[in-house]
Design an enzyme around this catalytic site. Sequence first.
Site, PDB file in Angstrom:
ATOM      1  N   CYS A  88      37.194  45.910  24.226  1.00  0.00           N
ATOM      2  CA  CYS A  88      36.859  45.165  23.008  1.00  0.00           C
ATOM      3  C   CYS A  88      35.361  44.973  22.794  1.00  0.00           C
ATOM      4  CB  CYS A  88      37.571  43.808  23.012  1.00  0.00           C
ATOM      5  SG  CYS A  88      37.254  42.791  24.473  1.00  0.00           S
ATOM      6  N   HIS A  89      34.548  45.352  23.741  1.00  0.00           N
ATOM      7  CA  HIS A  89      33.093  45.132  23.638  1.00  0.00           C
ATOM      8  C   HIS A  89      32.378  46.412  24.031  1.00  0.00           C
ATOM      9  CE1 HIS A  89      29.115  43.462  24.843  1.00  0.00           C
ATOM     10  NE2 HIS A  89      29.368  42.574  23.905  1.00  0.00           N
ATOM     11  N   PHE A  90      32.210  47.316  23.246  1.00  0.00           N
ATOM     12  CA  PHE A  90      32.515  47.493  21.820  1.00  0.00           C
ATOM     13  C   PHE A  90      33.421  48.707  21.675  1.00  0.00           C
ATOM     14  CE2 PHE A  90      28.287  45.583  22.080  1.00  0.00           C
ATOM     15  CZ  PHE A  90      28.408  44.502  21.241  1.00  0.00           C
TER      16      PHE A  90
END
Length: 171
Positions: A69-71
């Site tokens: 999720c990052h990124f």
Amino acid sequence: MNKANSFNKEELIACGHGKLFGPNSPRLPVDNMLMIDRIITINDNGGEFGKGEIVAELDIKPELWFFDCHFITDPVMPGCLGLDAMWQLVGFYLGWEGAEGKGRALGVGEVKFTGQVLPGAKKVTYKLNIKRTIHRKLVMGIADAILEVDGRQIYSATDLKVGVFSDTSTF
């Protein structure tokens, strides 16, 4: 109280449940927020200032939760997680010394990021030098720290502060 000089992942998880140093000791987070797999060494007389040091590690695997999720299409470990691990270790140190209460990060002097932790890395190493501990009405630890990825220093933080409080309801 467990005054060992190294701790494995199971012991760190036990700390998160109040089962390592006792139910009233500062706790580590558990599950995804525990950013430490092992403490290689912890002592109260070494380090740059002669007041204690901690060396701990986190194994890096591409499937770690934050890489998803990052990124998207540019996975990198959030710098704030490395910084939080440093605070986690200062709080752990206070519990290891026998402090009782709830640990809370209180601040940091200066933080520098000069690199990144990517999914292809193998290991993060945290190195903390304890500058001062206070065990009076105020219980607090102050430390300087660095984070290395695969042996290369990429973060530094000065004056990491963690307090231990008997009551956090008005914090």
